[in-house]
Motif scaffolding. Structure first.
Motif, mmCIF file in Angstrom:
data_model
loop_
_atom_site.group_PDB
_atom_site.id
_atom_site.type_symbol
_atom_site.label_atom_id
_atom_site.label_comp_id
_atom_site.label_asym_id
_atom_site.label_seq_id
_atom_site.Cartn_x
_atom_site.Cartn_y
_atom_site.Cartn_z
ATOM 1 N N ALA A 124 25.155 8.501 -42.575
ATOM 2 C CA ALA A 124 24.303 9.432 -42.208
ATOM 3 C C ALA A 124 22.899 9.066 -41.534
ATOM 4 N N ARG A 125 22.564 8.058 -42.042
ATOM 5 C CA ARG A 125 21.232 7.596 -41.378
ATOM 6 C C ARG A 125 21.717 6.940 -39.911
ATOM 7 N N ILE A 126 22.860 6.402 -39.763
ATOM 8 C CA ILE A 126 22.999 5.594 -38.581
ATOM 9 C C ILE A 126 23.271 6.771 -37.582
ATOM 10 N N THR A 127 23.819 8.099 -38.046
ATOM 11 C CA THR A 127 24.103 9.186 -37.246
ATOM 12 C C THR A 127 22.774 9.665 -36.742
ATOM 13 N N MET A 184 21.344 7.548 -34.027
ATOM 14 C CA MET A 184 22.299 7.683 -32.733
ATOM 15 C C MET A 184 21.934 9.157 -31.977
ATOM 16 N N THR A 185 21.883 10.005 -32.875
ATOM 17 C CA THR A 185 21.598 11.367 -32.366
ATOM 18 C C THR A 185 20.055 11.187 -31.641
ATOM 19 N N ALA A 186 19.217 10.523 -32.369
ATOM 20 C CA ALA A 186 17.801 10.353 -31.881
ATOM 21 C C ALA A 186 17.902 9.704 -30.275
ATOM 22 N N ARG A 241 31.903 12.863 -30.312
ATOM 23 C CA ARG A 241 32.001 14.111 -29.490
ATOM 24 C C ARG A 241 31.030 15.233 -29.924
ATOM 25 N N THR A 242 30.771 15.257 -31.187
ATOM 26 C CA THR A 242 29.917 16.137 -31.878
ATOM 27 C C THR A 242 28.341 15.702 -31.538
ATOM 28 N N LEU A 243 28.204 14.697 -31.451
ATOM 29 C CA LEU A 243 26.676 14.238 -31.267
ATOM 30 C C LEU A 243 26.490 14.239 -29.863
#
Ligand code: C2E
Ligand code: MG
Ligand code: MG
Ligand code: MG
Length: 284
Positions: free
Chosen positions: A216-219, A222-224, A251-253
């Protein structure tokens, strides 16, 4: 893995070399002339949209040593930097990659060839001229070339980097920041310089693995990075995609492009070619 030699010179050692100075010198001698002896090879790794559409290739150099076999770049690029051999090697890589892109009809297929540039190459006053002349000599459409730079090399001399990058932009080639997020000045470099493409280092991608301690944290990180890149008008390539779950998540990001062993390893031209769609798409 960097040792300081007696004469103040910085020597690079790889554990695989047995940390043997003699061996190191031997390899250095052998590297001299490797280009003239036609021992250098380019492998090509596809870059794709998350749905699997090919957008281009990254050219990655290897040294086909007559006795030692295929030597990866991490084993000889640092050596080549220490000895300035990187200049003829880098020139060869650029030329060969551009020629291949022409042979593969990149312009009509809207594909891009990405070429890694070494710090010493980039710092040469004549670097931009070299790029221009290579485009001219090979006939490659400028829009089909992307130069990959790293943070440490542009931060070394910001004024020079700014100058070269604005000249390259005038020339019309794309500029990518490679291995993003691993250096000491990742955000400063985006503040100071204008890149077209950002490549998120595979150390982040590894965090997206199913076995990751804190996905969750790395996501979030990555999103940022993806949002930041898009706000600065950069496209985002995520490196090191090895698992299907990573691709699904990416894909979702909303990342633009992916590269990694899941899609393909870097391979010789005759194998890379098979990723190129047979029919030429209608040019846009
Ligand atoms: P890079 O530019 O960041 O290239 C990506 C590296 O990651 C390549 O290693 C590629 O094979 C590897 N890779 C790609 N997908 C995956 C994956 O899914 N998992 C893992 N574990 N690795 C993956 P390679 O070809 O050994 O190149 C290493 C580095 O050597 C490059 O990193 C680049 O910095 C440098 N290099 C390669 N070719 C050249 C060149 O022609 N000139 C210069 N100056 N440097 C080069
Ligand atoms: Mg690269
Ligand atoms: Mg990279
Ligand atoms: Mg790298």
């Amino acid at each position: 893995r960097v040792k300081h030699g007696g004469g103040g010179a910085i020597l690079h050692f790889e554990p695989e070399m047995g940390q043997d100075v003699h061996e190191h010198r031997q390899l250095e001698r052998e590297l001299r002339g490797a280009e003239e002896r036609r021992e250098l090879r380019l492998h090509y790794q596809g870059r794709f949209e998350p749905d699997g559409t090919l957008v281009g290739f990254e050219a990655l150099v290897r040294w086909q040593h007559p006795i030692r076999g295929l030597i990866p770049p991490d084993r000889f690029i640092p050596l080549a930097e220490d000895t300035r051999l990187i200049l003829p090697i880098g020139a060869w890589v650029l030329r060969e990659a551009c020629e291949q892109a022409v042979r593969w009809n990149f312009s009509q297929r809207n594909l891009c060839m990405s070429v890694n540039v070494s710090p010493m190459q980039f710092e040469q006053p004549e670097f931009v001229v070299q790029v221009r002349e290579t485009l001219h000599a090979t006939g490659l459409d400028r829009r089909c070339l992307i130069l990959e730079l790293t943070e440490s090399m542009v931060m070394r001399d910001l004024d020079r980097a700014q100058e070269h990058m604005s000249e390259l932009r005038t020339l019309g080639v794309g500029i990518a920041i490679d291995d993003f997020g691993t250096g000491y000045s990742s955000l400063s470099v985006l503040h100071a310089l204008h890149f077209d493409h950002l490549k998120i280092d595979r150390s982040f991608t590894r965090g997206l693995e199913s076995s990751s301690a804190n996905p969750a944290r790395i996501t979030q990180v990555m999103t940022a990075m993806i949002t930041l890149a898009h706000n600065l008008n950069m496209s985002v390539t995520v490196e090191g995609v090895e698992e299907h779950a990573q691709l699904q998540l990416l894909r979702t990001l909303g990342c633009d492009h992916v590269q990694g062993y899941l899609l393909t390893r870097p391979v010789p031209a005759e194998l890379a070619e098979e990723f190129i769609p047979v029919a030429t798409p209608a040019s846009s």
